[in-house]
Scaffold this motif. Sequence first.
Motif, PDB file in Angstrom:
ATOM      1  N   VAL A 118      41.064  28.334  37.343  1.00  0.00           N
ATOM      2  CA  VAL A 118      41.423  28.844  36.022  1.00  0.00           C
ATOM      3  C   VAL A 118      41.821  30.312  36.100  1.00  0.00           C
ATOM      4  CG1 VAL A 118      40.458  29.450  33.751  1.00  0.00           C
ATOM      5  CG2 VAL A 118      40.112  27.143  34.698  1.00  0.00           C
ATOM      6  N   ALA A 119      41.069  31.109  36.854  1.00  0.00           N
ATOM      7  CA  ALA A 119      41.304  32.558  36.899  1.00  0.00           C
ATOM      8  C   ALA A 119      42.703  32.913  37.399  1.00  0.00           C
ATOM      9  CB  ALA A 119      40.226  33.244  37.726  1.00  0.00           C
ATOM     10  N   PRO A 120      43.116  32.433  38.583  1.00  0.00           N
ATOM     11  CA  PRO A 120      44.469  32.779  39.021  1.00  0.00           C
ATOM     12  C   PRO A 120      45.548  32.200  38.112  1.00  0.00           C
ATOM     13  CG  PRO A 120      43.490  31.152  40.503  1.00  0.00           C
ATOM     14  CD  PRO A 120      42.399  31.647  39.606  1.00  0.00           C
ATOM     15  N   THR A 121      45.265  31.057  37.488  1.00  0.00           N
ATOM     16  CA  THR A 121      46.229  30.459  36.564  1.00  0.00           C
ATOM     17  C   THR A 121      46.438  31.351  35.349  1.00  0.00           C
ATOM     18  OG1 THR A 121      45.597  28.237  37.304  1.00  0.00           O
ATOM     19  CG2 THR A 121      46.739  28.401  35.190  1.00  0.00           C
ATOM     20  N   ILE A 122      45.359  31.959  34.868  1.00  0.00           N
ATOM     21  CA  ILE A 122      45.465  32.871  33.720  1.00  0.00           C
ATOM     22  C   ILE A 122      46.363  34.058  34.062  1.00  0.00           C
ATOM     23  CG2 ILE A 122      44.156  34.549  32.358  1.00  0.00           C
ATOM     24  CD1 ILE A 122      41.892  32.494  32.221  1.00  0.00           C
ATOM     25  N   LEU A 123      46.168  34.655  35.225  1.00  0.00           N
ATOM     26  CA  LEU A 123      47.004  35.794  35.601  1.00  0.00           C
ATOM     27  C   LEU A 123      48.454  35.370  35.770  1.00  0.00           C
ATOM     28  CD1 LEU A 123      44.877  37.951  38.068  1.00  0.00           C
ATOM     29  CD2 LEU A 123      44.994  38.009  35.583  1.00  0.00           C
ATOM     30  N   LYS A 124      48.664  34.225  36.399  1.00  0.00           N
ATOM     31  CA  LYS A 124      50.024  33.711  36.574  1.00  0.00           C
ATOM     32  C   LYS A 124      50.698  33.512  35.231  1.00  0.00           C
ATOM     33  CE  LYS A 124      53.358  31.704  39.048  1.00  0.00           C
ATOM     34  NZ  LYS A 124      54.155  32.416  40.085  1.00  0.00           N
ATOM     35  N   ALA A 125      49.989  32.954  34.263  1.00  0.00           N
ATOM     36  CA  ALA A 125      50.558  32.701  32.941  1.00  0.00           C
ATOM     37  C   ALA A 125      50.947  33.993  32.236  1.00  0.00           C
ATOM     38  CB  ALA A 125      49.577  31.905  32.089  1.00  0.00           C
ATOM     39  N   LEU A 126      50.197  35.059  32.500  1.00  0.00           N
ATOM     40  CA  LEU A 126      50.457  36.349  31.858  1.00  0.00           C
ATOM     41  C   LEU A 126      51.450  37.207  32.638  1.00  0.00           C
ATOM     42  CD1 LEU A 126      46.841  37.282  30.720  1.00  0.00           C
ATOM     43  CD2 LEU A 126      48.770  36.666  29.239  1.00  0.00           C
ATOM     44  N   GLY A 127      52.048  36.624  33.680  1.00  0.00           N
ATOM     45  CA  GLY A 127      53.051  37.342  34.443  1.00  0.00           C
ATOM     46  C   GLY A 127      52.487  38.318  35.446  1.00  0.00           C
ATOM     47  N   LEU A 128      51.215  38.163  35.798  1.00  0.00           N
ATOM     48  CA  LEU A 128      50.564  39.028  36.773  1.00  0.00           C
ATOM     49  C   LEU A 128      50.352  38.267  38.080  1.00  0.00           C
ATOM     50  CD1 LEU A 128      47.908  40.657  34.417  1.00  0.00           C
ATOM     51  CD2 LEU A 128      50.032  41.697  35.227  1.00  0.00           C
ATOM     52  N   ASP A 129      50.151  39.000  39.145  1.00  0.00           N
ATOM     53  CA  ASP A 129      49.978  38.404  40.463  1.00  0.00           C
ATOM     54  C   ASP A 129      48.542  37.903  40.631  1.00  0.00           C
ATOM     55  OD1 ASP A 129      49.905  37.709  43.123  1.00  0.00           O
ATOM     56  OD2 ASP A 129      50.349  39.716  43.903  1.00  0.00           O
ATOM     57  N   PRO A 130      48.349  36.593  40.820  1.00  0.00           N
ATOM     58  CA  PRO A 130      46.986  36.068  41.015  1.00  0.00           C
ATOM     59  C   PRO A 130      46.272  36.686  42.205  1.00  0.00           C
ATOM     60  CG  PRO A 130      48.529  34.283  40.575  1.00  0.00           C
ATOM     61  CD  PRO A 130      49.353  35.522  40.783  1.00  0.00           C
ATOM     62  N   ASN A 131      47.029  37.175  43.174  1.00  0.00           N
ATOM     63  CA  ASN A 131      46.410  37.763  44.355  1.00  0.00           C
ATOM     64  C   ASN A 131      45.798  39.130  44.089  1.00  0.00           C
ATOM     65  OD1 ASN A 131      46.719  35.834  46.553  1.00  0.00           O
ATOM     66  ND2 ASN A 131      48.915  36.117  46.239  1.00  0.00           N
TER      67      ASN A 131
END
Length: 570
Positions: A535-548
């Motif tokens: 869920v966490a990396p998906t949230i960042l991806k959805a907001l246009g941020l790098d999950p890494n």
Amino acid sequence: MKTKRLLLVGAATVVMLASSVSGMAADSSTVGSEKIKHVLLLSIDGMHAVDFYNCANGIAGVNGGSPFCPNMAALSQSAINYVGTSSSKPSDSFPGLAALVTGGSPKSTGLYYDVAYDRSLDGPEIATGTGLAAAKCTPFTLPNGTTTDNDQGIDIDDTKLNGGAPGAGVTEGGAASIDVRKLSRNPATGCAPVFPWNFVRTNTIFSVVHQAGGYTAWIDKHPSYSMAAGPGGQGLNDYFSPEVSSNVVPLPGVKTSEGASCGAVRDTASLSGWNNSFLNIQCYDALRVNALLNQIEGKTHSGAPAKTPAVFGMNFQAVYAGEILVEPGVGSGGYKNAAALPSPNLQKEIEFVDASIGDIINTLKSRGIYDDTLIIITAKHGESPIDPNLYMADTTNTPATLLGNVIPFSESPLNTTGIGATEDDVSVLWLKNGESVTAAVDLLEKNASAIGLGQIYFGPSLALNYNVGGLEPGEDPRTPDIIVTPNVGVTYVGGASVLGDHGGFAHDDTNVMLLVANPHFRAQTVSALTATAQVAPTILKALGLDPNQLDAVREEGTAVLPEVAAQLEK
């Protein structure tokens, strides 16, 4: 352990609270993708995948066989439903929340339980509210090791809804409710107290989004869950956590989404904790839903002008209460069979949460942000057992009791005035320095029948998924020596007062609901094994941020949910 959990603020708290004020000027428009400007994360603690299946499709014996969660069912028509989702292991709330907001397991976050053990720390200056004794800490010397209390025990006063925060309103629980004297201390840093947000080793979605200029908020059940802010404590602009274990009080002006008034205590027979009553827990959740509605409308949780957060959310307690409660004079919750047929009391809690979600969705629509909000509904943990015939509580023959002489005194059941062992329907065990792990395992296996032993992890079978425990270079001071997962239904706490628990590795503990929704999504069901940590990396991806940007994602290789990424790209 849970049955035993019955004025100073440090500089880090001041920093966190100061960021809550200055952060109001932050412009959440600096964070967001072309399609998603906001992510709303809801944890319905205890909500299994099968609970959502039953309430969305109907099950014989409830509501005439018709669905009984219409709002979530409607949401699923434009959502991806992950039916094979696993929560953290252990499935305690603390690592459960950490998985959702960091993308990591205890291997990277260092969080095994809200009450666990750390070989590198010393105990608090004064006893915690849940029984962890005061201990000696000598700066810059070798640590003694201590149980770490990140539950309600570190509140200034956990009998109060505001946690005892000086000068706070009746409901205003938060980081200011933490008593610095009750925190574990680190001798390597001069015996500085370890605040919850510094106890977690990795950053969080809130710290990443906040650093990128986004406004962030989270609502939870204890001040200690402010750990979601991440190291430094500045990741949350608005944190609201009225104490769930506090004494029940009237909540003037608060109504549930089903119209019940909380202006007077609904269940006066149960006043010692909101989570001890089917009715009172609804008022507790309603208080926090109202705070969430304020945040959607561009206010702080208490109604002051602010921003609608880029990432925010809350957890619900009502369903979990409905799963485990045996309330004298009222009745039992839980399930009627292995198909997860809910009892009437559990059904009402699911219906209550669904009505609340209906209000949340309607407020997103009235605010004009429903189309560009990603809604994620999941759970920190499940509850075991679903099948009531399998429940067997044994508070006498527990692994920690068997090993009482070789585990640290702060964890030992032999310490009759202590906080208790890290046991629920799992037993997480740390041994005293120098004690033989293999000898302890041999003793546990010789008593397998008595303790209901299902599976035991130690040595390589433990290190493979976590870290090698110890205080030597390259070793992890928080990794347990042994984890015992008992047979399904066996719990080491509770007795006849509850119907189960969580914390273990069983399917009922870990298989939780995960629904990811947006009005532009095509309905999809995914059966492949999925983790709440995704869920966490998906949230960042959805907001246009790098999950890494998430430490745990880099360390553990946690993947974005591919189906969400694919639908967002369309």
